[in-house]
Design a protein around this motif. Structure first.
Motif, PDB file in Angstrom:
ATOM      1  N   PRO A 107      23.255  29.195  21.835  1.00 54.76           N
ATOM      2  CA  PRO A 107      22.437  29.481  20.655  1.00 54.76           C
ATOM      3  C   PRO A 107      23.271  29.274  19.386  1.00 54.76           C
ATOM      4  O   PRO A 107      24.508  29.390  19.413  1.00 54.76           O
ATOM      5  N   SER A 108      22.608  28.972  18.284  1.00 57.57           N
ATOM      6  CA  SER A 108      23.293  28.649  17.028  1.00 57.57           C
ATOM      7  C   SER A 108      24.309  29.693  16.603  1.00 57.57           C
ATOM      8  O   SER A 108      25.422  29.352  16.184  1.00 57.57           O
ATOM      9  N   ASP A 109      23.946  30.974  16.705  1.00 60.25           N
ATOM     10  CA  ASP A 109      24.879  32.016  16.253  1.00 60.25           C
ATOM     11  C   ASP A 109      26.166  32.010  17.076  1.00 60.25           C
ATOM     12  O   ASP A 109      27.255  32.231  16.554  1.00 60.25           O
ATOM     13  N   ALA A 110      26.073  31.713  18.358  1.00 57.92           N
ATOM     14  CA  ALA A 110      27.267  31.650  19.207  1.00 57.92           C
ATOM     15  C   ALA A 110      28.123  30.438  18.850  1.00 57.92           C
ATOM     16  O   ALA A 110      29.359  30.511  18.876  1.00 57.92           O
ATOM     17  N   VAL A 111      27.486  29.318  18.500  1.00 62.90           N
ATOM     18  CA  VAL A 111      28.235  28.127  18.095  1.00 62.90           C
ATOM     19  C   VAL A 111      28.988  28.412  16.795  1.00 62.90           C
ATOM     20  O   VAL A 111      30.175  28.099  16.668  1.00 62.90           O
ATOM     21  N   ILE A 112      28.316  29.035  15.847  1.00 57.77           N
ATOM     22  CA  ILE A 112      28.955  29.366  14.569  1.00 57.77           C
ATOM     23  C   ILE A 112      30.147  30.291  14.793  1.00 57.77           C
ATOM     24  O   ILE A 112      31.235  30.057  14.248  1.00 57.77           O
ATOM     25  N   ARG A 113      29.971  31.332  15.607  1.00 56.40           N
ATOM     26  CA  ARG A 113      31.082  32.243  15.913  1.00 56.40           C
ATOM     27  C   ARG A 113      32.245  31.483  16.561  1.00 56.40           C
ATOM     28  O   ARG A 113      33.407  31.719  16.252  1.00 56.40           O
ATOM     29  N   VAL A 155      33.106  28.327  16.267  1.00 57.00           N
ATOM     30  CA  VAL A 155      33.817  27.500  15.290  1.00 57.00           C
ATOM     31  C   VAL A 155      34.659  28.391  14.380  1.00 57.00           C
ATOM     32  O   VAL A 155      35.822  28.090  14.088  1.00 57.00           O
ATOM     33  N   MET A 156      34.092  29.514  13.955  1.00 53.32           N
ATOM     34  CA  MET A 156      34.817  30.401  13.033  1.00 53.32           C
ATOM     35  C   MET A 156      36.045  31.032  13.680  1.00 53.32           C
ATOM     36  O   MET A 156      37.067  31.203  13.019  1.00 53.32           O
ATOM     37  N   ASP A 157      35.963  31.364  14.976  1.00 53.01           N
ATOM     38  CA  ASP A 157      37.127  31.996  15.613  1.00 53.01           C
ATOM     39  C   ASP A 157      38.091  30.976  16.236  1.00 53.01           C
ATOM     40  O   ASP A 157      39.096  31.337  16.831  1.00 53.01           O
ATOM     41  N   GLY A 158      37.784  29.679  16.096  1.00 55.51           N
ATOM     42  CA  GLY A 158      38.685  28.638  16.581  1.00 55.51           C
ATOM     43  C   GLY A 158      38.506  28.275  18.041  1.00 55.51           C
ATOM     44  O   GLY A 158      39.200  27.406  18.552  1.00 55.51           O
ATOM     45  N   HIS A 159      37.551  28.921  18.724  1.00 48.27           N
ATOM     46  CA  HIS A 159      37.283  28.604  20.126  1.00 48.27           C
ATOM     47  C   HIS A 159      36.687  27.203  20.263  1.00 48.27           C
ATOM     48  O   HIS A 159      36.935  26.516  21.248  1.00 48.27           O
ATOM     49  N   LEU A 160      35.915  26.783  19.258  1.00 50.61           N
ATOM     50  CA  LEU A 160      35.325  25.444  19.238  1.00 50.61           C
ATOM     51  C   LEU A 160      35.894  24.662  18.060  1.00 50.61           C
ATOM     52  O   LEU A 160      36.145  25.229  16.996  1.00 50.61           O
ATOM     53  N   HIS A 161      36.082  23.364  18.244  1.00 46.67           N
ATOM     54  CA  HIS A 161      36.563  22.515  17.156  1.00 46.67           C
ATOM     55  C   HIS A 161      35.433  22.146  16.215  1.00 46.67           C
ATOM     56  O   HIS A 161      35.637  22.010  15.004  1.00 46.67           O
ATOM     57  N   VAL A 162      34.237  21.932  16.760  1.00 46.21           N
ATOM     58  CA  VAL A 162      33.084  21.495  15.965  1.00 46.21           C
ATOM     59  C   VAL A 162      31.816  21.999  16.643  1.00 46.21           C
ATOM     60  O   VAL A 162      31.795  22.211  17.862  1.00 46.21           O
ATOM     61  N   GLY A 163      30.775  22.208  15.858  1.00 46.71           N
ATOM     62  CA  GLY A 163      29.498  22.635  16.414  1.00 46.71           C
ATOM     63  C   GLY A 163      28.363  21.972  15.657  1.00 46.71           C
ATOM     64  O   GLY A 163      28.508  21.609  14.485  1.00 46.71           O
ATOM     65  N   VAL A 164      27.253  21.787  16.328  1.00 47.54           N
ATOM     66  CA  VAL A 164      26.056  21.218  15.702  1.00 47.54           C
ATOM     67  C   VAL A 164      24.982  22.288  15.745  1.00 47.54           C
ATOM     68  O   VAL A 164      24.581  22.730  16.829  1.00 47.54           O
ATOM     69  N   VAL A 165      24.553  22.742  14.558  1.00 50.59           N
ATOM     70  CA  VAL A 165      23.545  23.795  14.433  1.00 50.59           C
ATOM     71  C   VAL A 165      22.597  23.447  13.287  1.00 50.59           C
ATOM     72  O   VAL A 165      22.943  22.632  12.432  1.00 50.59           O
ATOM     73  N   PRO A 166      21.430  24.074  13.250  1.00 45.77           N
ATOM     74  CA  PRO A 166      20.546  23.863  12.098  1.00 45.77           C
ATOM     75  C   PRO A 166      21.214  24.363  10.812  1.00 45.77           C
ATOM     76  O   PRO A 166      21.965  25.340  10.831  1.00 45.77           O
ATOM     77  N   ALA A 167      20.946  23.698   9.719  1.00 46.19           N
ATOM     78  CA  ALA A 167      21.543  24.069   8.425  1.00 46.19           C
ATOM     79  C   ALA A 167      20.754  25.209   7.793  1.00 46.19           C
ATOM     80  O   ALA A 167      20.160  25.071   6.734  1.00 46.19           O
ATOM     81  N   VAL A 168      20.752  26.347   8.467  1.00 42.64           N
ATOM     82  CA  VAL A 168      20.027  27.526   7.993  1.00 42.64           C
ATOM     83  C   VAL A 168      20.986  28.704   8.013  1.00 42.64           C
ATOM     84  O   VAL A 168      21.579  29.016   9.047  1.00 42.64           O
ATOM     85  N   ASN A 169      21.159  29.359   6.883  1.00 41.00           N
ATOM     86  CA  ASN A 169      22.003  30.557   6.772  1.00 41.00           C
ATOM     87  C   ASN A 169      23.424  30.336   7.288  1.00 41.00           C
ATOM     88  O   ASN A 169      23.978  31.183   7.976  1.00 41.00           O
ATOM     89  N   LEU A 170      24.019  29.209   6.954  1.00 41.96           N
ATOM     90  CA  LEU A 170      25.387  28.939   7.396  1.00 41.96           C
ATOM     91  C   LEU A 170      26.372  29.727   6.545  1.00 41.96           C
ATOM     92  O   LEU A 170      26.202  29.835   5.333  1.00 41.96           O
ATOM     93  N   PRO A 171      27.418  30.281   7.158  1.00 42.11           N
ATOM     94  CA  PRO A 171      28.443  30.983   6.382  1.00 42.11           C
ATOM     95  C   PRO A 171      29.115  30.026   5.401  1.00 42.11           C
ATOM     96  O   PRO A 171      29.371  28.865   5.731  1.00 42.11           O
ATOM     97  N   THR A 172      29.413  30.506   4.214  1.00 44.14           N
ATOM     98  CA  THR A 172      30.049  29.654   3.203  1.00 44.14           C
ATOM     99  C   THR A 172      31.476  29.279   3.582  1.00 44.14           C
ATOM    100  O   THR A 172      32.034  28.341   3.024  1.00 44.14           O
TER     101      THR A 172
END
Length: 127
Positions: free
Chosen positions: A30-36, A38-55
Motif C-alpha cells: 500500500p502507498s503508505d508502506a511504500v512512503i515509509r 523510502v523515508m526509512d531507507g528500506h527502499l531506494h525508490v517507490g511509485v505511489v499516487p501524488a496525494v499527500n506526499l511528505p515534503t
C-alpha cells in the motif's frame, strides 16, 4: 502495466540489461508502506499516487492514470448502457471503497456509492 505513459516497465527493462549489473526486487505494498520504506531507507525508490506526499521526499511525476467505475461480467449492470445509468441506479449496488490515497475529486465521486467493502490497492478492488 498496460498504460502507454507508464515508463516504469521500460526503465525496468533497461536496468536489467546485463551491462548494468543491477538486481531488481519488486514488491507491491500500500502507498503508505511504500512512503515509509523510502523515508526509512528500506527502499531506494517507490511509485505511489501524488496525494499527500511528505515534503521531505523528492517526487517526480511519472504519468497520469484515469480511474473508472467497473463491474464484472454477471453483475446486473454489466450489460447496461453506461449513458443510460443514473447515480441512483449505481447506488443500488454494493461498491468498494478505496483505502489508498486519492485526490479530493476522486474521493467525492465515491460519496454517492453504497460502499460495502474496501481495498488497499486497485488490484485488490479488481478481485
Amino acid at each position: 502495466m498496460t498504460l502507454p505513459a507508464m515508463h516504469v516497465t521500460n526503465a525496468l527493462t533497461e536496468l536489467s540489461a546485463p551491462e548494468h549489473e543491477v538486481t531488481l526486487h519488486i514488491h507491491m505494498e500500500p502507498s503508505d508502506a511504500v512512503i515509509r520504506g523510502v523515508m526509512d531507507g528500506h527502499l531506494h525508490v517507490g511509485v505511489v499516487p501524488a496525494v499527500n506526499l511528505p515534503t521531505s521526499l523528492e517526487a517526480r511525476h511519472l504519468y497520469d492514470e484515469p480511474s473508472y467505475l467497473y463491474c464484472a461480467a454477471g453483475h446486473p449492470l454489466f450489460t447496461e448502457d453506461d449513458d443510460m445509468l443514473s447515480g441512483e441506479d449505481i447506488a443500488q449496488h454494493a461498491a468498494i471503497s478505496p483505502r489508498y490515497p486519492l485526490p479530493v475529486e476522486a474521493r467525492q465521486a465515491h460519496d454517492g456509492l453504497s460502499l460495502r467493502a474496501s481495498a488497499s490497492d486497485r488490484e485488490g478492488a479488481a478481485f
